[in-house]
Design an enzyme around this catalytic site. Structure first.
Site, mmCIF file in Angstrom:
data_model
loop_
_atom_site.group_PDB
_atom_site.id
_atom_site.type_symbol
_atom_site.label_atom_id
_atom_site.label_comp_id
_atom_site.label_asym_id
_atom_site.label_seq_id
_atom_site.Cartn_x
_atom_site.Cartn_y
_atom_site.Cartn_z
ATOM 1 N N HIS A 356 0.798 -1.235 0.000
ATOM 2 C CA HIS A 356 0.000 0.000 0.000
ATOM 3 C C HIS A 356 0.824 1.275 0.000
ATOM 4 O O HIS A 356 0.263 2.364 0.137
ATOM 5 C CB HIS A 356 -0.918 0.048 1.225
ATOM 6 C CG HIS A 356 -2.047 -0.924 1.178
ATOM 7 N ND1 HIS A 356 -3.267 -0.623 0.621
ATOM 8 C CD2 HIS A 356 -2.137 -2.192 1.616
ATOM 9 C CE1 HIS A 356 -4.067 -1.678 0.730
ATOM 10 N NE2 HIS A 356 -3.397 -2.644 1.333
ATOM 11 N N LYS A 544 -7.855 14.446 4.537
ATOM 12 C CA LYS A 544 -7.073 13.208 4.518
ATOM 13 C C LYS A 544 -6.095 13.305 5.682
ATOM 14 O O LYS A 544 -5.976 14.367 6.303
ATOM 15 C CB LYS A 544 -6.304 13.077 3.203
ATOM 16 C CG LYS A 544 -5.558 14.363 2.788
ATOM 17 C CD LYS A 544 -4.829 14.218 1.463
ATOM 18 C CE LYS A 544 -5.715 14.314 0.263
ATOM 19 N NZ LYS A 544 -5.850 13.079 -0.464
ATOM 20 N N ARG A 545 -5.398 12.227 6.000
ATOM 21 C CA ARG A 545 -4.392 12.323 7.055
ATOM 22 C C ARG A 545 -3.366 13.400 6.725
ATOM 23 O O ARG A 545 -3.073 13.669 5.557
ATOM 24 C CB ARG A 545 -3.699 10.967 7.237
ATOM 25 C CG ARG A 545 -4.570 9.930 7.916
ATOM 26 C CD ARG A 545 -4.981 10.382 9.319
ATOM 27 N NE ARG A 545 -3.822 10.462 10.178
ATOM 28 C CZ ARG A 545 -3.417 9.471 10.974
ATOM 29 N NH1 ARG A 545 -4.096 8.338 11.047
ATOM 30 N NH2 ARG A 545 -2.346 9.610 11.736
ATOM 31 N N LYS A 550 1.495 14.496 1.286
ATOM 32 C CA LYS A 550 0.169 14.903 0.806
ATOM 33 C C LYS A 550 0.081 16.413 0.586
ATOM 34 O O LYS A 550 -0.878 16.917 0.008
ATOM 35 C CB LYS A 550 -0.913 14.421 1.775
ATOM 36 C CG LYS A 550 -1.069 12.883 1.817
ATOM 37 C CD LYS A 550 -2.060 12.460 2.891
ATOM 38 C CE LYS A 550 -2.220 10.953 3.021
ATOM 39 N NZ LYS A 550 -3.095 10.365 1.998
ATOM 40 N N THR A 652 -8.135 7.098 -2.036
ATOM 41 C CA THR A 652 -9.506 6.635 -2.224
ATOM 42 C C THR A 652 -10.467 7.796 -1.978
ATOM 43 O O THR A 652 -11.572 7.809 -2.527
ATOM 44 C CB THR A 652 -9.844 5.481 -1.266
ATOM 45 O OG1 THR A 652 -9.444 5.861 0.066
ATOM 46 C CG2 THR A 652 -9.130 4.215 -1.674
ATOM 47 N N LYS A 656 -14.136 9.260 -3.892
ATOM 48 C CA LYS A 656 -15.379 9.622 -3.201
ATOM 49 C C LYS A 656 -15.836 11.015 -3.612
ATOM 50 O O LYS A 656 -17.033 11.261 -3.796
ATOM 51 C CB LYS A 656 -15.182 9.522 -1.680
ATOM 52 C CG LYS A 656 -14.879 8.083 -1.263
ATOM 53 C CD LYS A 656 -14.424 7.907 0.179
ATOM 54 C CE LYS A 656 -13.959 6.462 0.352
ATOM 55 N NZ LYS A 656 -13.462 6.161 1.700
HETATM 56 C C1 GL9 Z 1 -2.308 3.846 1.947
HETATM 57 C C2 GL9 Z 1 -1.916 4.800 0.826
HETATM 58 O O1 GL9 Z 1 -1.144 5.842 1.349
HETATM 59 C C3 GL9 Z 1 -3.109 5.321 0.041
HETATM 60 O O2 GL9 Z 1 -2.648 6.010 -1.096
HETATM 61 C C4 GL9 Z 1 -4.006 4.187 -0.403
HETATM 62 O O3 GL9 Z 1 -5.167 4.672 -1.025
HETATM 63 C C5 GL9 Z 1 -4.398 3.336 0.816
HETATM 64 C C6 GL9 Z 1 -5.230 2.127 0.432
HETATM 65 O O4 GL9 Z 1 -4.569 1.356 -0.511
HETATM 66 O O5 GL9 Z 1 -3.220 2.862 1.482
HETATM 67 N N1 GL9 Z 1 -1.137 3.202 2.477
HETATM 68 C C7 GL9 Z 1 -0.993 3.448 3.793
HETATM 69 O O6 GL9 Z 1 -0.098 3.019 4.521
HETATM 70 N N2 GL9 Z 1 -1.979 4.260 4.193
HETATM 71 C C8 GL9 Z 1 -2.803 4.528 3.150
HETATM 72 O O7 GL9 Z 1 -3.792 5.228 3.223
HETATM 73 N N3 GL9 Z 1 -2.105 4.709 5.447
HETATM 74 C C9 GL9 Z 1 -2.910 4.256 6.428
HETATM 75 O O8 GL9 Z 1 -4.120 4.391 6.357
HETATM 76 C C10 GL9 Z 1 -2.304 3.568 7.580
HETATM 77 N N1 PLP Z 2 -9.871 9.041 6.270
HETATM 78 C C1 PLP Z 2 -11.186 8.958 6.056
HETATM 79 C C2 PLP Z 2 -12.125 9.181 7.192
HETATM 80 C C3 PLP Z 2 -11.691 8.670 4.796
HETATM 81 O O1 PLP Z 2 -13.017 8.544 4.599
HETATM 82 C C4 PLP Z 2 -10.778 8.510 3.733
HETATM 83 C C5 PLP Z 2 -11.319 8.294 2.400
HETATM 84 O O2 PLP Z 2 -11.072 7.414 1.692
HETATM 85 C C6 PLP Z 2 -9.395 8.586 3.994
HETATM 86 C C7 PLP Z 2 -8.981 8.877 5.278
HETATM 87 C C8 PLP Z 2 -8.352 8.424 2.921
HETATM 88 O O3 PLP Z 2 -8.182 9.620 2.203
HETATM 89 P P1 PLP Z 2 -7.071 9.773 1.077
HETATM 90 O O4 PLP Z 2 -7.335 8.704 0.068
HETATM 91 O O5 PLP Z 2 -7.347 11.132 0.522
HETATM 92 O O6 PLP Z 2 -5.756 9.646 1.742
#
Ligand code: GL9
Ligand code: PLP
Length: 817
Positions: A356, A544-545, A550, A652, A656
């Protein structure tokens, strides 16, 4: 509509539940009590289907996927469950009759925030799709007592507050003590020779009892109910004097403490590995329990453990569950008596791994000392896996010491979890096309060259049931009124909306719905932030986080830049813009937390400056999570997806926003590439360096941000405002660290590693295009409708079908009621 749903029975059930649980009549009940009563009533409705689904699986003896994940970011269950049993309107009516508003009752439920962000939310979307498509699946995870922390903003700073999500109990969960497992930690391994055969016996260990709690995962309108199984830890025996008498006092206390701490809290790191011993304990705890239970269940119906992989597949959600590999080997070798070759054959046909992230700080590498002390028998097995893997490398690349070193699972005193996952899995996948290509050509090149057949892409997806049908009812109803409701279970049907994109009446209808959703969010902001925002302004959103890659920092620097322009020229012609942020920072991530403070400081100055006539507002939404995300996506005009190209594996949130008719302002990164491919370049605002350019710079030592600082006055002005007290009059040095991170103050330091200044001008130009485009209402509505109609690819139903077709090979099951 749910034909079998009986309103009168449901109403009775709610009233009775309030009585039995709280000794109150319905008119005396608090909203929280009504929520509990309604949730139990919904559980009543689905319980027979839950049982029937599992009966059907048993009867058909189906292959099952176990989605092994440290994180499931489920959000609230009630509203989604009501949607998926297709009884929303009926239950809303029942509550109206009882004098309660369904939305208000839904708001009583705490989010199940057993995840950090994208990775955990993806797991939740996958469970929804698996159940809706009728595939046998378990989610396996941890029942953290405290989920993702609650974020409070005090004086502009993030404060972390414990998330007591279980405080009022969880009405949907069922404790299953009959499936409890023992998990062993520490001690030592002794070899016992029985009749000439060596047995490995772990001794002197501590034991924790893993007790599962099951949560229903309800398929949409199909009677299928799958299970999310989360494990709680209990001491094997509660502290007792027996062991005290036997002199085991210390051990008894330790076992009790271990059980108490192991599932205490979710680590709040996103894309970052902290290397904490307790984290490895958590991993082994839920993996050992899940694997043991899967084997026991298999053996209830099957004789030959050598065919385990015909009925079970383990999908490893990132490297966090990778100990499943040596744990499965251990059980097959030590308990089932298979040979190494037999056990390896089963294991490598059972396990599949999803990567991921390429962020190097996320790579899990456990020190040997820690790993072998905590898991002595597992470590022996890892050593043997590595020894054999080394032999394999040697025979493929005779004499190539570089490969031996760089691909070793154990190297430099550490166990590299990703390499073990790749060596032992039959499938390795990335989560968007670009990401998978980077894995194959850069990060995991050696592995790809050695075993190309394992590598494949599975572009992420999202569930339209939660993020459109539940989150945006106005738009969902509108879509259905135009094209029917097939999109709910077959999102590509939404393509049919395309013919309405140029229709002026439809454009107006769409804009009106967006406006209503913006009013809904504006109310939320007024309530939570006390800020008035204009729903006619552009809602420009980045939620997002918080992470440097980012680039929330680039966003707020651009706001500062825009504000400077407005200050110089208050008459400047611009469409009013509301910049909305939402982000949690990992508790220990100082620069991320300082960025939150910067956003809030900028917001304070700008929002209180009457001279700019409200043309810019800045809002930081506290405690961004799944429940308020649903409101935010529905109300967004612009979706900021501005990561440094190559860094965001997929994203993701981007999908959305698209589904809810927001236009992407983003880089060619992650799944943005595929989003733009679906909707067309002209209906998105793309800017910045490509991933190839970024990787090129990185491989050649970066670039010199000082050149930009010296040559671009406006950027320099913004950067100086970080250190001259413009946004922090009481402490001009407050944002020094951010300033330093961008500029090469000492030539030895790396600066602006995420290319913020490099991409800044291109970003600012993209913002100007947004401003111009928004003035043309018809064009904007058309572009938004085309985004919605082009979002069909991004359903997690499609993603799951691809996993099934290429990796899991499951059969669809129907459940008749
Ligand atoms: C993550 C990626 O940073 C995202 O780009 C990806 O959409 C998601 C799902 O595949 O996975 N990898 C990762 O370590 N995180 C992601 O969001 N972080 C956490 O949520 C822990
Ligand atoms: N946090 C929440 C509460 C979300 O609903 C989402 C959406 O997918 C994410 C984090 C991840 O966001 P991003 O794909 O922009 O990192």
């Amino acid at each position: 509509m749910n034909k079998g749903f009986d309103k009168a029975t449901f109403k009775r059930s709610v009233i009775d539940n309030v009585k039995n649980m709280f000794r109150r009549t319905i008119d005396e009940a608090t909203p929280q009590q009504v929520f509990q009563a309604v949730a139990f009533a919904v559980k009543d409705v689905i319980i027979d289907e839950w049982i029937a689904s599992h009966k059907e699986y048993e009867k058909k003896d189906v292959k099952t996927v176990y989605y092994l994940s440290m994180e499931f970011l489920m959000g609230r269950a009630l509203g989604n469950n009501i949607i998926n049993i297709c009884a929303h309107d009926e239950i809303k009516e029942v509550l109206d009759e009882l004098g309660f508003d369904l939305n208000m009752i839904e708001d009583q439920e705490p989010d199940a925030a057993l995840g950090n962000g994208g990775l955990g939310r993806l797991a939740a979307c996958f469970l929804d799709s698996l159940a809706t498509l009728g595939y046998p699946a378990y989610g396996c995870g941890i029942r953290y007592r405290y989920g993702m922390f609650k974020q409070k903003i005090e004086n502009g700073y993030q404060i972390e507050v414990p998330d007591e999500w279980l405080k009022d109990g969880n009405p949907f969960e069922i404790r299953r003590p009959e499936y409890a497992q023992e998990v062993k930690f520490g001690g030592y391994v002794r070899i016992e020779n029985v009749g000439g055969v060596n047995h490995f016996v772990q001794d002197g260990y501590q034991t924790v009892r893993a007790v599962p709690y099951d949560l229903p995962v309800i398929g949409y309108g199909n009677n299928v109910v799958n299970t999310l199984r989360i494990w709680d830890a209990e001491p094997v025996n509660t502290f007792n004097l027996d062991s005290f008498d036997r002199g085991d006092y210390q051990k008894a206390v330790e076992q009790e403490n271990l059980a108490k701490t192991i599932v205490e809290v979710l680590y709040p790191n996103d894309n970052h590995y902290a290397g904490k011993e307790l984290r490895l304990k958590q991993q082994y705890f839920f993996i050992s329990a899940s694997v043991q239970r899967a084997i026991t269940k298999y053996k209830e119906k099957h004789e030959d453990i050598r065919k385990f992989h015909e009925k079970v597949v383990f999908q490893l959600n990132d490297t966090h569950p990778t100990v499943a590999i040596p744990e499965l080997m251990r059980i097959l070798l030590d308990e089932e008596g298979l040979t190494w070759e037999e056990a390896w054959d089963v294991t490598t046909r059972t396990c599949a791994y999803t990567n991921h992230t390429i962020m190097s700080e996320a790579l899990e590498k456990w020190p040997i000392e820690l790993f072998s002390r905590l898991l002595p028998r597992i470590y022996q097995i890892v050593e043997e896996i590595n020894r054999r893997f080394q032999n394999q490398i040697q025979s493929m690349y005779p004499g190539n010491q570089d490969k031996l070193r760089s691909m070793s699972i154990i190297y430099d005193g550490q166990v590299k979890m990703a390499y073990m996952a790749i060596a032992a899995s039959f499938s390795v996948n990335g989560v968007a096309r670009l990401h998978t290509e980077i894995l194959k050509n850069q990060e995991l090149k050696d592995f790809y060259q050695m075993m190309p057949e394992k590598f494949n892409n599975k572009t992420n997806g999202i569930t339209q049931r939660r993020f459109l049908l539940h989150g945006n009812p106005l738009l969902a109803d509108w879509v259905t009124s135009k094209i029917g409701d097939e999109w709910i279970t077959d999102l590509p049907h939404i393509k049919k909306l395309e013919i309405y994109a140029d229709d002026e009446k439809c454009q107006q209808e769409f804009l009106n719905i967006k406006y209503q959703n913006k009013i809904r969010l504006a109310k939320y902001i007024k309530e939570h932030n006390g800020i008035d925002v204009d729903p006619r302004s552009i809602f420009d959103v980045q939620v997002k986080r918080l992470h440097e890659y980012k680039r929330q920092l680039m966003n707020i620097l651009h706001v500062m830049y825009l504000y400077n322009q407005l200050k110089d020229n208050p008459e400047m012609d611009m469409v009013p813009r509301t910049f909305i942020f939402g982000a949690k920072a990992a508790a220990g991530y100082k620069r991320a937390k300082l960025t939150i403070k910067l956003i809030n400081s900028v917001a304070d100055v700008i929002n209180n400056d009457k001279s700019i006539g409200g043309k810019i507002k800045v809002v930081f939404i506290e405690n961004y999570r799944v429940s308020n995300a649903e409101l935010i996506f529905a109300a967004a005009d612009v979706s900021e997806q501005i990561s440094t190209a190559s860094k965001e594996a997929s994203g993701t949130g981007n999908m959305k926003f698209m589904l809810n008719g927001a236009l992407t302002l983003g880089t060619m990164d992650g799944a943005n590439v595929e989003i733009v491919e679906e909707v067309g370049q002209e209906y998105a605002f793309i800017f910045g360096m490509s991933s190839d350019e970024v990787i090129n710079y990185e491989n050649n030592g970066g670039y010199y941000p000082m050149d930009i600082f010296n040559n671009d006055q406006e950027i320099r002005r913004v950067l100086m405002q970080l250190i001259n007290g413009y946004y922090a009059p009481d402490n001009p040095e407050l944002f020094r660290d951010i300033y330093n991170s961008l500029l090469n103050t000492k030539s030895s330091d790396k600066a602006d590693t995420y290319f913020i200044l490099k991409d800044f001008r291109s970003y600012a130009q993209a913002h100007e295009r947004v401003d111009q485009a928004f003035r043309n209402e018809k064009w904007w509505a058309k572009a938004a409708i085309l985004n919605i109609s082009g979002s069909g690819k991004f359903t997690s139903d499609r993603t799951i079908e691809e996993y099934v077709r290429d990796i899991w090979h499951l059969e669809k099951v129907t459940v008749e009621m």
